[in-house]
Design an enzyme around this catalytic site. Structure first.
Site, PDB file in Angstrom:
ATOM      1  N   SER A   9       0.855  -1.192   0.000  1.00  0.00           N
ATOM      2  CA  SER A   9       0.000   0.000   0.000  1.00  0.00           C
ATOM      3  C   SER A   9       0.887   1.237   0.000  1.00  0.00           C
ATOM      4  O   SER A   9       1.631   1.479   0.958  1.00  0.00           O
ATOM      5  CB  SER A   9      -0.892   0.013   1.245  1.00  0.00           C
ATOM      6  OG  SER A   9      -1.382   1.326   1.428  1.00  0.00           O
ATOM      7  N   HIS A  34      -0.933  -1.358  -4.408  1.00  0.00           N
ATOM      8  CA  HIS A  34      -2.227  -1.089  -3.759  1.00  0.00           C
ATOM      9  C   HIS A  34      -2.374   0.414  -3.563  1.00  0.00           C
ATOM     10  O   HIS A  34      -1.513   1.069  -2.969  1.00  0.00           O
ATOM     11  CB  HIS A  34      -2.312  -1.833  -2.428  1.00  0.00           C
ATOM     12  CG  HIS A  34      -3.644  -1.727  -1.756  1.00  0.00           C
ATOM     13  ND1 HIS A  34      -4.745  -2.477  -2.147  1.00  0.00           N
ATOM     14  CD2 HIS A  34      -4.066  -0.954  -0.724  1.00  0.00           C
ATOM     15  CE1 HIS A  34      -5.780  -2.167  -1.379  1.00  0.00           C
ATOM     16  NE2 HIS A  34      -5.396  -1.236  -0.499  1.00  0.00           N
ATOM     17  N   ASP A  36      -4.657   3.422  -2.235  1.00  0.00           N
ATOM     18  CA  ASP A  36      -5.742   3.749  -1.297  1.00  0.00           C
ATOM     19  C   ASP A  36      -6.308   5.146  -1.546  1.00  0.00           C
ATOM     20  O   ASP A  36      -5.614   6.146  -1.356  1.00  0.00           O
ATOM     21  CB  ASP A  36      -5.211   3.671   0.140  1.00  0.00           C
ATOM     22  CG  ASP A  36      -5.050   2.237   0.604  1.00  0.00           C
ATOM     23  OD1 ASP A  36      -6.024   1.466   0.495  1.00  0.00           O
ATOM     24  OD2 ASP A  36      -3.947   1.884   1.069  1.00  0.00           O
ATOM     25  N   MET A  38      -8.949   7.931  -0.460  1.00  0.00           N
ATOM     26  CA  MET A  38      -9.779   8.353   0.685  1.00  0.00           C
ATOM     27  C   MET A  38     -10.296   9.764   0.448  1.00  0.00           C
ATOM     28  O   MET A  38      -9.557  10.613  -0.062  1.00  0.00           O
ATOM     29  CB  MET A  38      -8.970   8.310   1.974  1.00  0.00           C
ATOM     30  CG  MET A  38      -8.335   6.948   2.241  1.00  0.00           C
ATOM     31  SD  MET A  38      -7.545   6.911   3.855  1.00  0.00           S
ATOM     32  CE  MET A  38      -6.713   5.313   3.779  1.00  0.00           C
ATOM     33  N   HIS A  68      -8.238   0.828  -4.301  1.00  0.00           N
ATOM     34  CA  HIS A  68      -9.162   0.598  -3.183  1.00  0.00           C
ATOM     35  C   HIS A  68      -9.877   1.910  -2.900  1.00  0.00           C
ATOM     36  O   HIS A  68      -9.301   2.827  -2.316  1.00  0.00           O
ATOM     37  CB  HIS A  68      -8.342   0.106  -1.975  1.00  0.00           C
ATOM     38  CG  HIS A  68      -9.142  -0.048  -0.718  1.00  0.00           C
ATOM     39  ND1 HIS A  68      -8.557  -0.249   0.509  1.00  0.00           N
ATOM     40  CD2 HIS A  68     -10.482  -0.041  -0.495  1.00  0.00           C
ATOM     41  CE1 HIS A  68      -9.501  -0.356   1.430  1.00  0.00           C
ATOM     42  NE2 HIS A  68     -10.672  -0.219   0.849  1.00  0.00           N
ATOM     43  N   MET A  70     -12.167   4.260  -1.025  1.00  0.00           N
ATOM     44  CA  MET A  70     -12.858   4.541   0.240  1.00  0.00           C
ATOM     45  C   MET A  70     -13.506   5.906   0.064  1.00  0.00           C
ATOM     46  O   MET A  70     -13.093   6.903   0.686  1.00  0.00           O
ATOM     47  CB  MET A  70     -11.843   4.512   1.402  1.00  0.00           C
ATOM     48  CG  MET A  70     -11.374   3.094   1.721  1.00  0.00           C
ATOM     49  SD  MET A  70      -9.814   3.042   2.645  1.00  0.00           S
ATOM     50  CE  MET A  70      -8.651   3.136   1.302  1.00  0.00           C
ATOM     51  N   MET A 139     -11.264  -6.172   5.045  1.00  0.00           N
ATOM     52  CA  MET A 139     -10.533  -5.211   5.875  1.00  0.00           C
ATOM     53  C   MET A 139     -10.264  -5.865   7.238  1.00  0.00           C
ATOM     54  O   MET A 139     -11.204  -6.323   7.901  1.00  0.00           O
ATOM     55  CB  MET A 139     -11.349  -3.935   6.095  1.00  0.00           C
ATOM     56  CG  MET A 139     -11.557  -3.058   4.865  1.00  0.00           C
ATOM     57  SD  MET A 139     -10.056  -2.574   4.001  1.00  0.00           S
ATOM     58  CE  MET A 139      -9.209  -1.628   5.273  1.00  0.00           C
ATOM     59  N   ASP A 177      -6.405  -6.690   4.009  1.00  0.00           N
ATOM     60  CA  ASP A 177      -5.853  -5.335   4.060  1.00  0.00           C
ATOM     61  C   ASP A 177      -5.929  -4.784   5.480  1.00  0.00           C
ATOM     62  O   ASP A 177      -7.025  -4.563   6.010  1.00  0.00           O
ATOM     63  CB  ASP A 177      -6.657  -4.447   3.091  1.00  0.00           C
ATOM     64  CG  ASP A 177      -6.087  -3.034   2.956  1.00  0.00           C
ATOM     65  OD1 ASP A 177      -5.052  -2.736   3.570  1.00  0.00           O
ATOM     66  OD2 ASP A 177      -6.709  -2.235   2.225  1.00  0.00           O
TER      67      ASP A 177
HETATM   68  C1  DX5 Z   1      -6.462   1.380   5.350  1.00  0.00           C
HETATM   69  C2  DX5 Z   1      -5.909   1.059   3.973  1.00  0.00           C
HETATM   70  C3  DX5 Z   1      -4.767   0.104   3.976  1.00  0.00           C
HETATM   71  C4  DX5 Z   1      -3.568   0.567   4.737  1.00  0.00           C
HETATM   72  C5  DX5 Z   1      -2.793  -0.629   5.169  1.00  0.00           C
HETATM   73  O1  DX5 Z   1      -7.644   2.090   5.214  1.00  0.00           O
HETATM   74  O2  DX5 Z   1      -6.925   0.491   3.166  1.00  0.00           O
HETATM   75  O3  DX5 Z   1      -4.420  -0.295   2.652  1.00  0.00           O
HETATM   76  O4  DX5 Z   1      -2.736   1.430   4.041  1.00  0.00           O
HETATM   77  O5  DX5 Z   1      -1.746  -0.192   5.957  1.00  0.00           O
HETATM   78  P1  DX5 Z   1      -1.004  -1.119   7.017  1.00  0.00           P
HETATM   79  O6  DX5 Z   1      -0.447  -2.293   6.240  1.00  0.00           O
HETATM   80  O7  DX5 Z   1       0.023  -0.229   7.578  1.00  0.00           O
HETATM   81  O8  DX5 Z   1      -2.048  -1.565   8.006  1.00  0.00           O
HETATM   82 ZN    ZN Z   2      -6.406  -0.434   1.184  1.00  0.00          ZN
END
Ligand code: DX5
Ligand code: ZN
Length: 225
Positions: A9, A34, A36, A38, A68, A70, A139, A177
């Site tokens: 990620s 990956h 992310d 947000m 991903h 969110m 998750m 994840d």
């Molecule tokens: C959280 C993200 C993850 C996050 C994982 O909302 O979707 O992908 O970056 O990070 P670690 O591996 O540090 O838990």
């Molecule tokens: Zn993620």
């Protein structure tokens, strides 16, 4: 079960040197990136969008980009990510009013589709979707931040979803994840995951190849039983 994939990620990467960070982590043995996304609405944090995805493609990244989402709503941003070079687009069913339609939209744009289950989302949400999707993402932390601790009840949930996927007979990936480290990835693999997101465990380590190597060895040992 699908071949093992390690998907770092980039949330925990150094954003000032993102292209270089992605090149390094792929050279260190990671299969996917990956990504992310947000929106400070669906989750209480704000990160990166389609422009950055496109920038990574222009930089020369050829590996699958595992987006991903969110964000809420989801449908309006999906064509932008497809155009920006996303390979797989996953979303949270709570963030879409018509979940099946969102899956159809992702696939109509030539991307693979994934459904993300939060820690408290029941597995039954998959009942009428498993035939239509390419990946389930569980998750193992609440979405929004890197560096949180793995929630242990996710192991039981992994076993349940593994059973559902196997019963479907379809080649659906099972991705995990949140809080994945070299020292817990073995039991996560044994519970049925084949695709592993790890942010802080990789990017906060001095040697990415060393961590990824240890992760793959632990997954390999777990898969051999
Ligand atoms: C959280 C993200 C993850 C996050 C994982 O909302 O979707 O992908 O970056 O990070 P670690 O591996 O540090 O838990
Ligand atoms: Zn993620």
């Amino acid at each position: 079960m699908q071949p093992t994939v390690i998907a770092p990620s980039i949330l925990s990467a150094d954003f000032a040197r993102l292209g270089e960070e992605v090149d390094t982590v792929l050279k260190a043995g990671a299969e996917w990136v990956h990504f992310d996304v947000m929106d400070n609405h669906y989750v209480p944090n704000l990160t990166i969008g389609p422009l950055i995805c496109e920038a990574l493609r222009k930089h020369g990244v050829l590996a699958p980009i595992d987006v991903h989402l969110m964000v809420e709503p989801v449908d309006c941003i999906i064509p932008d990510f497809a155009k920006a070079g996303a390979s797989i687009i996953s979303f949270h069913p709570e963030a879409s009013r018509h979940v099946h339609r969102t899956v159809q939209l992702i696939r109509s744009l030539g991307c693979q589709a994934g459904i993300v289950l939060n820690p408290a989302t029941p597995v039954e949400v998959l009942d009428y979707l498993l035939e239509e999707i390419d990946m389930v993402l569980l998750m193992s932390v609440n979405p929004g931040f890197g560096g949180q601790a793995f929630i242990p009840s996710t192991l039981d949930k992994l076993r349940r979803v593994r059973g559902m996927i196997d019963a479907s007979g379809r080649a659906v990936r099972l991705e995990i994840d949140g809080g994945v480290k070299a020292d817990n990835i073995g039991e996560i693999a044994a519970a049925g995951a084949d695709t592993f997101v790890a942010g802080s465990a990789i990017f906060n380590a001095p040697d990415y190849a060393d961590v990824i190597g240890r992760m793959k060895a632990a997954v390999g040992a777990a898969r051999r039983g």
